[in-house]
Design a protein around this motif. Structure first.
Motif, PDB file in Angstrom:
ATOM      1  N   SER A 322       5.548  47.128  -0.193  1.00 38.73           N
ATOM      2  CA  SER A 322       4.399  47.945  -0.118  1.00 38.73           C
ATOM      3  C   SER A 322       3.234  47.600  -1.427  1.00 38.73           C
ATOM      4  O   SER A 322       2.233  47.458  -1.431  1.00 38.73           O
ATOM      5  CB  SER A 322       4.301  49.645  -0.019  1.00 38.73           C
ATOM      6  OG  SER A 322       3.107  50.010  -0.096  1.00 38.73           O
ATOM      7  N   THR A 323       3.890  47.323  -2.699  1.00 38.85           N
ATOM      8  CA  THR A 323       3.327  46.861  -3.820  1.00 38.85           C
ATOM      9  C   THR A 323       3.034  45.384  -3.786  1.00 38.85           C
ATOM     10  O   THR A 323       2.287  44.936  -4.658  1.00 38.85           O
ATOM     11  CB  THR A 323       4.239  47.317  -5.152  1.00 38.85           C
ATOM     12  OG1 THR A 323       4.786  48.528  -4.784  1.00 38.85           O
ATOM     13  CG2 THR A 323       3.342  47.225  -6.164  1.00 38.85           C
ATOM     14  N   GLY A 324       3.320  44.831  -2.792  1.00 42.74           N
ATOM     15  CA  GLY A 324       2.939  43.090  -2.606  1.00 42.74           C
ATOM     16  C   GLY A 324       3.789  42.314  -3.469  1.00 42.74           C
ATOM     17  O   GLY A 324       3.222  41.231  -3.788  1.00 42.74           O
ATOM     18  N   CYS A 325       5.002  42.628  -3.764  1.00 36.87           N
ATOM     19  CA  CYS A 325       6.049  41.605  -4.242  1.00 36.87           C
ATOM     20  C   CYS A 325       6.441  40.535  -3.582  1.00 36.87           C
ATOM     21  O   CYS A 325       6.565  40.806  -2.111  1.00 36.87           O
ATOM     22  CB  CYS A 325       7.116  42.647  -4.996  1.00 36.87           C
ATOM     23  SG  CYS A 325       6.888  43.875  -6.113  1.00 36.87           S
ATOM     24  N   ALA A 326       6.724  39.542  -4.191  1.00 37.34           N
ATOM     25  CA  ALA A 326       7.599  38.627  -3.677  1.00 37.34           C
ATOM     26  C   ALA A 326       8.820  38.736  -3.553  1.00 37.34           C
ATOM     27  O   ALA A 326       9.219  39.023  -4.752  1.00 37.34           O
ATOM     28  CB  ALA A 326       7.203  37.154  -4.264  1.00 37.34           C
ATOM     29  N   ILE A 327       9.424  38.827  -2.424  1.00 38.47           N
ATOM     30  CA  ILE A 327      10.886  39.459  -2.089  1.00 38.47           C
ATOM     31  C   ILE A 327      11.933  38.196  -1.941  1.00 38.47           C
ATOM     32  O   ILE A 327      11.587  37.475  -1.111  1.00 38.47           O
ATOM     33  CB  ILE A 327      10.809  40.360  -1.190  1.00 38.47           C
ATOM     34  CG1 ILE A 327       9.882  41.401  -1.112  1.00 38.47           C
ATOM     35  CG2 ILE A 327      12.181  40.919  -0.957  1.00 38.47           C
ATOM     36  CD1 ILE A 327      10.203  42.378  -2.347  1.00 38.47           C
ATOM     37  N   VAL A 328      12.684  38.275  -2.733  1.00 41.26           N
ATOM     38  CA  VAL A 328      14.059  37.577  -2.451  1.00 41.26           C
ATOM     39  C   VAL A 328      15.128  38.709  -2.002  1.00 41.26           C
ATOM     40  O   VAL A 328      15.436  39.421  -3.163  1.00 41.26           O
ATOM     41  CB  VAL A 328      14.286  36.525  -3.459  1.00 41.26           C
ATOM     42  CG1 VAL A 328      15.873  36.055  -3.223  1.00 41.26           C
ATOM     43  CG2 VAL A 328      13.272  35.716  -3.572  1.00 41.26           C
ATOM     44  N   ALA A 329      15.552  38.446  -0.920  1.00 35.20           N
ATOM     45  CA  ALA A 329      16.559  39.811  -0.761  1.00 35.20           C
ATOM     46  C   ALA A 329      17.739  38.903   0.348  1.00 35.20           C
ATOM     47  O   ALA A 329      17.695  38.023   0.724  1.00 35.20           O
ATOM     48  CB  ALA A 329      15.911  40.512   0.384  1.00 35.20           C
ATOM     49  N   SER A 330      18.794  39.986   0.137  1.00 37.97           N
ATOM     50  CA  SER A 330      20.186  39.320   0.795  1.00 37.97           C
ATOM     51  C   SER A 330      20.065  39.371   2.221  1.00 37.97           C
ATOM     52  O   SER A 330      19.343  40.189   2.936  1.00 37.97           O
ATOM     53  CB  SER A 330      21.255  40.366   0.344  1.00 37.97           C
ATOM     54  OG  SER A 330      21.075  41.705   0.764  1.00 37.97           O
ATOM     55  N   VAL A 348      18.614  35.270   1.573  1.00 41.34           N
ATOM     56  CA  VAL A 348      19.549  34.508   0.792  1.00 41.34           C
ATOM     57  C   VAL A 348      20.988  35.151   0.920  1.00 41.34           C
ATOM     58  O   VAL A 348      21.139  36.000   1.238  1.00 41.34           O
ATOM     59  CB  VAL A 348      19.178  34.614  -0.815  1.00 41.34           C
ATOM     60  CG1 VAL A 348      19.212  35.957  -1.150  1.00 41.34           C
ATOM     61  CG2 VAL A 348      19.999  33.580  -1.548  1.00 41.34           C
ATOM     62  N   ASP A 349      21.885  34.298   0.778  1.00 42.66           N
ATOM     63  CA  ASP A 349      23.359  34.580   0.845  1.00 42.66           C
ATOM     64  C   ASP A 349      23.476  35.666  -0.243  1.00 42.66           C
ATOM     65  O   ASP A 349      23.406  35.312  -1.442  1.00 42.66           O
ATOM     66  CB  ASP A 349      24.340  33.218   0.662  1.00 42.66           C
ATOM     67  CG  ASP A 349      25.539  33.481   0.893  1.00 42.66           C
ATOM     68  OD1 ASP A 349      26.126  34.644   0.873  1.00 42.66           O
ATOM     69  OD2 ASP A 349      26.517  32.681   0.677  1.00 42.66           O
ATOM     70  N   PHE A 350      24.162  36.812   0.100  1.00 45.21           N
ATOM     71  CA  PHE A 350      24.243  37.636  -0.887  1.00 45.21           C
ATOM     72  C   PHE A 350      25.354  37.143  -1.862  1.00 45.21           C
ATOM     73  O   PHE A 350      25.353  37.688  -2.997  1.00 45.21           O
ATOM     74  CB  PHE A 350      24.842  38.998  -0.043  1.00 45.21           C
ATOM     75  CG  PHE A 350      25.333  40.065  -0.990  1.00 45.21           C
ATOM     76  CD1 PHE A 350      24.451  41.060  -1.261  1.00 45.21           C
ATOM     77  CD2 PHE A 350      26.841  40.054  -1.677  1.00 45.21           C
ATOM     78  CE1 PHE A 350      25.052  42.277  -2.094  1.00 45.21           C
ATOM     79  CE2 PHE A 350      27.323  41.039  -2.514  1.00 45.21           C
ATOM     80  CZ  PHE A 350      26.353  42.093  -2.863  1.00 45.21           C
ATOM     81  N   PHE A 351      26.416  36.337  -1.546  1.00 39.81           N
ATOM     82  CA  PHE A 351      27.213  36.138  -2.531  1.00 39.81           C
ATOM     83  C   PHE A 351      27.120  34.676  -3.110  1.00 39.81           C
ATOM     84  O   PHE A 351      28.001  34.251  -4.171  1.00 39.81           O
ATOM     85  CB  PHE A 351      28.732  35.812  -1.631  1.00 39.81           C
ATOM     86  CG  PHE A 351      29.130  37.017  -1.145  1.00 39.81           C
ATOM     87  CD1 PHE A 351      29.924  38.091  -1.949  1.00 39.81           C
ATOM     88  CD2 PHE A 351      29.304  37.304   0.250  1.00 39.81           C
ATOM     89  CE1 PHE A 351      30.174  39.348  -1.252  1.00 39.81           C
ATOM     90  CE2 PHE A 351      29.679  38.580   0.906  1.00 39.81           C
ATOM     91  CZ  PHE A 351      30.251  39.352   0.023  1.00 39.81           C
ATOM     92  N   SER A 352      26.051  34.192  -3.054  1.00 44.44           N
ATOM     93  CA  SER A 352      25.743  33.033  -3.924  1.00 44.44           C
ATOM     94  C   SER A 352      24.683  33.187  -4.968  1.00 44.44           C
ATOM     95  O   SER A 352      23.487  33.019  -4.669  1.00 44.44           O
ATOM     96  CB  SER A 352      25.343  31.949  -2.780  1.00 44.44           C
ATOM     97  OG  SER A 352      24.805  30.829  -3.580  1.00 44.44           O
ATOM     98  N   PRO A 353      25.030  33.453  -6.252  1.00 42.93           N
ATOM     99  CA  PRO A 353      24.104  33.494  -7.246  1.00 42.93           C
ATOM    100  C   PRO A 353      23.447  31.984  -7.364  1.00 42.93           C
ATOM    101  O   PRO A 353      22.175  32.089  -7.734  1.00 42.93           O
ATOM    102  CB  PRO A 353      24.971  33.594  -8.627  1.00 42.93           C
ATOM    103  CG  PRO A 353      26.266  33.839  -8.068  1.00 42.93           C
ATOM    104  CD  PRO A 353      26.451  33.577  -6.654  1.00 42.93           C
ATOM    105  N   GLN A 354      24.021  30.909  -6.992  1.00 36.29           N
ATOM    106  CA  GLN A 354      23.085  29.494  -7.036  1.00 36.29           C
ATOM    107  C   GLN A 354      21.806  29.782  -5.958  1.00 36.29           C
ATOM    108  O   GLN A 354      20.954  29.330  -6.167  1.00 36.29           O
ATOM    109  CB  GLN A 354      24.061  28.276  -6.661  1.00 36.29           C
ATOM    110  CG  GLN A 354      23.518  27.172  -6.348  1.00 36.29           C
ATOM    111  CD  GLN A 354      23.206  26.424  -7.886  1.00 36.29           C
ATOM    112  OE1 GLN A 354      24.239  26.490  -8.804  1.00 36.29           O
ATOM    113  NE2 GLN A 354      21.975  26.170  -8.127  1.00 36.29           N
ATOM    114  N   ALA A 355      22.418  30.134  -4.830  1.00 36.28           N
ATOM    115  CA  ALA A 355      21.312  30.296  -3.831  1.00 36.28           C
ATOM    116  C   ALA A 355      19.898  31.547  -4.186  1.00 36.28           C
ATOM    117  O   ALA A 355      19.175  30.906  -4.003  1.00 36.28           O
ATOM    118  CB  ALA A 355      22.030  30.669  -2.376  1.00 36.28           C
TER     119      ALA A 355
END
Length: 401
Positions: A322-330, A348-355
């Motif tokens: 709602s705040t207009g954030c750029a979201i990176v989500a699992s 993104v893959d939850f388990f991959s810090p690289q991803a």
């Protein structure tokens, strides 16, 4: 109409429902809770407390049920006190699973009982067996089956029930699903709105990041595996090496809520800070914030990371959108009910810090692309999760038969 809300916290998920009902002079609204702080105009708070803690001698499968019974008894005693002063509710709306509704039909036999149902535990296919590094034991599987006992009693006793996402609805037994409606809690889009030129400065924390050009944000009630905190910290370590101007702000308490504590007694924050090569001058832990400070964090965010096991959807994701954030989500349920990859956020893959680091890098490096995704995130909330649209539906549902 006389309405009694029941929740251990106050006002929790019932905030807006209780407030709007209390604003109608035709209703008398009472809120039973264990939390003394906080007020709502027109809402009378009354308190209940359990008589004792769960016995350490109780079989550990049964402790949640014993705890529920103790809470149910406390609510029963509260009901007796209300009856003695002449208050008999026409309607009780209770958070289910903690025992609060267990004996409502006993103390108020003619009262309609509505339940807010958040989660039904399953050993397979949801949160319990999600992490392959923490294999599910037989003991866990049996314990989880028994853990649903109070919820099943609540579902059997209530007249109708409500849950906020399709994913959560799907977890409940098919025999009860027809009794449970799906209506999201909703977001106050007037409060949680974008501020394109926002900079972050929190004087109460002596934190001034107003000159920072790249700000990665993360919000969670607890810093723990259920919310991807270890993966977040590993991703931040990678980002710090790649992007020397990148800072991270982490909002939340240093505690576990849903996850198992570490065996050595350390918190996950302590463990990650000790094990990772981090530039601590560029990572900022705020602890809990006021709503206004929390909004400032979201408005100043360059990229907001939201990670979760397949479990309950946190309000913070919807508020960030709602705040207009750029979201990176699992790429997990129920996140995928809300986020479409490349449309209103990045999955993104939850388990991959690289991803995770790669996708944050992508978002920071392509501001033009993110402008569209951020606008679409806001649009998703306005069209599907706006409290102004949902609250009338929630109130209408309360009075339906």
């Amino acid at each position: 109409m006389r309405i009694l809300f029941l929740h251990p916290s106050f006002p929790a998920q019932f905030h807006h429902r209780a407030a709007v009902l209390a604003s109608d002079p035709n209703h008398q609204v009472v809120f039973g809770t264990m939390r003394p702080d906080g007020e709502l105009p027109g809402v009378r708070k009354v308190y209940f407390n359990i008589a004792r803690e769960v016995s350490p001698h109780t079989h550990h499968y049964v402790r949640p049920l014993e705890n529920a019974v103790l809470h149910g008894q406390a609510v029963y005693r509260l009901g007796q006190a209300l009856l003695s002063e002449g208050f008999t509710p026409d309607l009780v709306f209770a958070h289910a699973g903690w025992g609060l509704p267990l004996f409502v039909k006993d103390i108020f036999p003619k009262t309609r009982l509505l339940c807010y149902c958040e989660w039904f535990y399953r050993a397979r296919g949801a949160d319990a067996d999600f992490n392959p590094t923490v294999p599910l034991q037989v003991d866990d599987e049996l314990r989880l089956r028994v853990k649903n006992a109070a919820m099943l009693i609540d579902l059997a006793n209530c007249d109708r029930a409500l849950t906020p996402t399709r994913w959560q609805h799907h977890q409940f037994p098919p025999d009860f699903q027809s009794k449970i409606s799906v209506i999201p809690d909703g977001v106050d889009t007037e409060f949680f709105q974008p501020e394109p030129e926002a900079k972050l400065a929190l004087p109460t924390l002596d934190l001034d990041l107003s000159n920072v050009s790249e700000l990665v944000t993360y919000v969670s009630p607890g810093l723990e595996p259920y919310k991807g905190f270890p993966q977040l910290m590993q991703a931040i370590a990678l980002l710090q090496r790649r992007r020397p101007d990148c800072h991270a702000v982490i909002v939340g308490e240093d505690r576990t809520i849903y996850s198992k504590p570490l065996p050595d007694g350390k918190t996950y924050k302590q463990a990650m800070l000790e094990s990772l090569p981090l530039d601590r001058s560029r990572i900022h832990f705020t602890g809990p914030l006021s709503y206004r400070e929390y909004l400032q964090v979201l408005q100043a965010s360059s990229v907001h990371i939201y990670l979760t096991y397949p479990y309950i959807l946190s309000r913070s994701l919807l508020e960030a959108m709602s705040t207009g954030c750029a979201i990176v989500a699992s790429q997990t349920a129920p996140v995928m009910e809300v986020i479409r990859d490349g449309v209103n956020g990045l999955l993104v893959d939850f388990f991959s810090p690289q991803a995770i680091a790669d996708r944050v890098d992508e978002a920071l490096s392509q501001p033009d692309k993110m402008t569209l995704l951020k606008a679409n995130a806001r649009k998703t909330i306005e069209e599907q999760y706006d409290l102004r649209q949902l609250l009338p539906k929630q109130v209408q549902w309360v009075f339906e038969r």
